[in-house]
Design a protein around this motif. Sequence first.
Motif, PDB file in Angstrom:
ATOM      1  N   VAL A  42       0.834  -1.205   0.000  1.00  0.00           N
ATOM      2  CA  VAL A  42       0.000   0.000   0.000  1.00  0.00           C
ATOM      3  C   VAL A  42       0.865   1.249   0.000  1.00  0.00           C
ATOM      4  O   VAL A  42       0.595   2.228  -0.709  1.00  0.00           O
ATOM      5  CB  VAL A  42      -0.952  -0.022   1.222  1.00  0.00           C
ATOM      6  CG1 VAL A  42      -1.682   1.324   1.355  1.00  0.00           C
ATOM      7  CG2 VAL A  42      -1.952  -1.150   1.095  1.00  0.00           C
ATOM      8  N   GLY A  43       1.946   1.237   0.765  1.00  0.00           N
ATOM      9  CA  GLY A  43       2.841   2.399   0.800  1.00  0.00           C
ATOM     10  C   GLY A  43       3.502   2.660  -0.541  1.00  0.00           C
ATOM     11  O   GLY A  43       3.652   3.812  -0.964  1.00  0.00           O
ATOM     12  N   THR A  44       3.936   1.578  -1.225  1.00  0.00           N
ATOM     13  CA  THR A  44       4.573   1.735  -2.543  1.00  0.00           C
ATOM     14  C   THR A  44       3.600   2.327  -3.560  1.00  0.00           C
ATOM     15  O   THR A  44       3.944   3.234  -4.318  1.00  0.00           O
ATOM     16  CB  THR A  44       5.080   0.376  -3.045  1.00  0.00           C
ATOM     17  OG1 THR A  44       6.018  -0.147  -2.113  1.00  0.00           O
ATOM     18  CG2 THR A  44       5.749   0.522  -4.407  1.00  0.00           C
ATOM     19  N   LEU A  45       2.375   1.808  -3.596  1.00  0.00           N
ATOM     20  CA  LEU A  45       1.376   2.328  -4.532  1.00  0.00           C
ATOM     21  C   LEU A  45       1.055   3.786  -4.240  1.00  0.00           C
ATOM     22  O   LEU A  45       0.897   4.592  -5.160  1.00  0.00           O
ATOM     23  CB  LEU A  45       0.109   1.466  -4.468  1.00  0.00           C
ATOM     24  CG  LEU A  45       0.242   0.023  -4.967  1.00  0.00           C
ATOM     25  CD1 LEU A  45      -1.053  -0.743  -4.733  1.00  0.00           C
ATOM     26  CD2 LEU A  45       0.619   0.001  -6.437  1.00  0.00           C
ATOM     27  N   ALA A  46       0.972   4.126  -2.946  1.00  0.00           N
ATOM     28  CA  ALA A  46       0.692   5.527  -2.584  1.00  0.00           C
ATOM     29  C   ALA A  46       1.831   6.435  -3.017  1.00  0.00           C
ATOM     30  O   ALA A  46       1.611   7.538  -3.538  1.00  0.00           O
ATOM     31  CB  ALA A  46       0.457   5.626  -1.078  1.00  0.00           C
ATOM     32  N   TRP A  47       3.084   5.988  -2.849  1.00  0.00           N
ATOM     33  CA  TRP A  47       4.248   6.791  -3.246  1.00  0.00           C
ATOM     34  C   TRP A  47       4.276   7.005  -4.769  1.00  0.00           C
ATOM     35  O   TRP A  47       4.536   8.107  -5.249  1.00  0.00           O
ATOM     36  CB  TRP A  47       5.531   6.110  -2.785  1.00  0.00           C
ATOM     37  CG  TRP A  47       6.782   6.761  -3.297  1.00  0.00           C
ATOM     38  CD1 TRP A  47       7.591   6.322  -4.271  1.00  0.00           C
ATOM     39  CD2 TRP A  47       7.333   7.998  -2.831  1.00  0.00           C
ATOM     40  NE1 TRP A  47       8.627   7.184  -4.474  1.00  0.00           N
ATOM     41  CE2 TRP A  47       8.496   8.237  -3.592  1.00  0.00           C
ATOM     42  CE3 TRP A  47       6.970   8.911  -1.859  1.00  0.00           C
ATOM     43  CZ2 TRP A  47       9.294   9.356  -3.408  1.00  0.00           C
ATOM     44  CZ3 TRP A  47       7.769  10.032  -1.666  1.00  0.00           C
ATOM     45  CH2 TRP A  47       8.909  10.250  -2.439  1.00  0.00           C
ATOM     46  N   GLN A  48       3.988   5.943  -5.527  1.00  0.00           N
ATOM     47  CA  GLN A  48       3.964   6.079  -6.982  1.00  0.00           C
ATOM     48  C   GLN A  48       2.857   7.023  -7.437  1.00  0.00           C
ATOM     49  O   GLN A  48       3.026   7.789  -8.381  1.00  0.00           O
ATOM     50  CB  GLN A  48       3.774   4.710  -7.629  1.00  0.00           C
ATOM     51  CG  GLN A  48       4.979   3.789  -7.472  1.00  0.00           C
ATOM     52  CD  GLN A  48       4.747   2.423  -8.066  1.00  0.00           C
ATOM     53  OE1 GLN A  48       3.611   2.069  -8.404  1.00  0.00           O
ATOM     54  NE2 GLN A  48       5.803   1.627  -8.174  1.00  0.00           N
ATOM     55  N   GLY A  49       1.720   6.968  -6.759  1.00  0.00           N
ATOM     56  CA  GLY A  49       0.643   7.884  -7.110  1.00  0.00           C
ATOM     57  C   GLY A  49       1.017   9.330  -6.862  1.00  0.00           C
ATOM     58  O   GLY A  49       0.731  10.213  -7.682  1.00  0.00           O
ATOM     59  N   ILE A  50       1.682   9.597  -5.727  1.00  0.00           N
ATOM     60  CA  ILE A  50       2.118  10.965  -5.423  1.00  0.00           C
ATOM     61  C   ILE A  50       3.125  11.446  -6.447  1.00  0.00           C
ATOM     62  O   ILE A  50       3.077  12.582  -6.934  1.00  0.00           O
ATOM     63  CB  ILE A  50       2.707  11.025  -3.995  1.00  0.00           C
ATOM     64  CG1 ILE A  50       1.604  10.765  -2.963  1.00  0.00           C
ATOM     65  CG2 ILE A  50       3.362  12.378  -3.737  1.00  0.00           C
ATOM     66  CD1 ILE A  50       2.129  10.599  -1.549  1.00  0.00           C
ATOM     67  N   GLN A  51       4.083  10.551  -6.847  1.00  0.00           N
ATOM     68  CA  GLN A  51       5.095  10.938  -7.832  1.00  0.00           C
ATOM     69  C   GLN A  51       4.475  11.231  -9.193  1.00  0.00           C
ATOM     70  O   GLN A  51       4.908  12.145  -9.908  1.00  0.00           O
ATOM     71  CB  GLN A  51       6.134   9.821  -7.963  1.00  0.00           C
ATOM     72  CG  GLN A  51       7.019   9.652  -6.746  1.00  0.00           C
ATOM     73  CD  GLN A  51       7.840  10.899  -6.461  1.00  0.00           C
ATOM     74  OE1 GLN A  51       8.469  11.465  -7.342  1.00  0.00           O
ATOM     75  NE2 GLN A  51       7.809  11.349  -5.212  1.00  0.00           N
ATOM     76  N   SER A  52       3.455  10.440  -9.583  1.00  0.00           N
ATOM     77  CA  SER A  52       2.817  10.688 -10.873  1.00  0.00           C
ATOM     78  C   SER A  52       2.075  12.015 -10.890  1.00  0.00           C
ATOM     79  O   SER A  52       1.957  12.666 -11.929  1.00  0.00           O
ATOM     80  CB  SER A  52       1.856   9.545 -11.202  1.00  0.00           C
ATOM     81  OG  SER A  52       0.794   9.505 -10.261  1.00  0.00           O
TER      82      SER A  52
END
Length: 344
Positions: A42-52
Amino acid sequence: MGRSLWDTPSGRDRRWAKRSGGYTSAPKYVRIAVVLLAAALVGTLAWQGIQSLLHPAPKYAPINVTGKANYVARGGTVAGSSPVAAWEADVAEAVETATAQGTAGNVTAAEVEVDRAAAIVLSARMQAQTPSPDFWARNIAALDRVLRTQPDNARLLEHVTLARIELADLRSSEPDSAGGTPAAQNSEAPNLTTYPPGVSATPILNVGPGAEAPHAATPPGHVVLASPRALSAESELNRASLGGNYLDATLMPETSEVLLPPSTRNFSDEVRVEGLTIEGASQTLDGVRWKNVTFVGMRLRYEGGGISLENVKFVRCRFGFTADERGAQLADAIAMGKTSFEIQ
């Protein structure tokens, strides 16, 4: 008659009751590991979403081929003080769009536009369109600009080189490409601009007893081949050694090699062909020194080796070259109308 499953007090069979207690719960450390892995995901997906959101991917211009989806060379001229053929304008527009797409980093869209330009050139050749005098230099320079947008991209180089080969095909198909050739100057030789009558390619004929080339009986100096001719190292094929100056290979299959030099296809073999007109079938150009030679209605191959052309002309030929820098150099030379060219 025995009782059914649904008549039992619990509404289920004893076998299922036994099974229900047959599984033990996972150890505590396994449950903790699963929770940690889920949290990490969940943390990885959230980080990728913020970066996008903070760094969105670049948006590329769409590929717009409305009205030209079939890539046909249009007739007529475009508006302007110095009218330009409509199909030439379409080629220029496609290559210019390819340059813009390549600059934006959209390699696939650049390839599509280069292919569109090549398809228009092919259509123009099939329609016997006559290009303007500056067409060749202008479009070769334009293809150079496309390649400079992504100079290290091998895939784009391949597409651009194939477009250059289409330009060479168009140049070879021009009606005046036979001008000045030995056969054109010989009143007894066939007219290269009209033979074979009514068609634009050398026909494939069946070889059998009594078969003749279409024009072998009339002009002197014709030597008809029905099978490939081998050339040994340190040999020269010319009028004296051939027994004529016009090598007619129209009886051979169009994919068959006319002349077979040593398999090394190296300049060190010292194989030379000089002072001949060769018509029909196919020929690989590598490793032979060609001088004062005219190729007519042939499929010509170049496989990336050494090549030497001195006063060599191409009439209604089709080219199959390696899609690399060496193939691009040869295609450019033919498209520009050069008769002498060498790659060591």
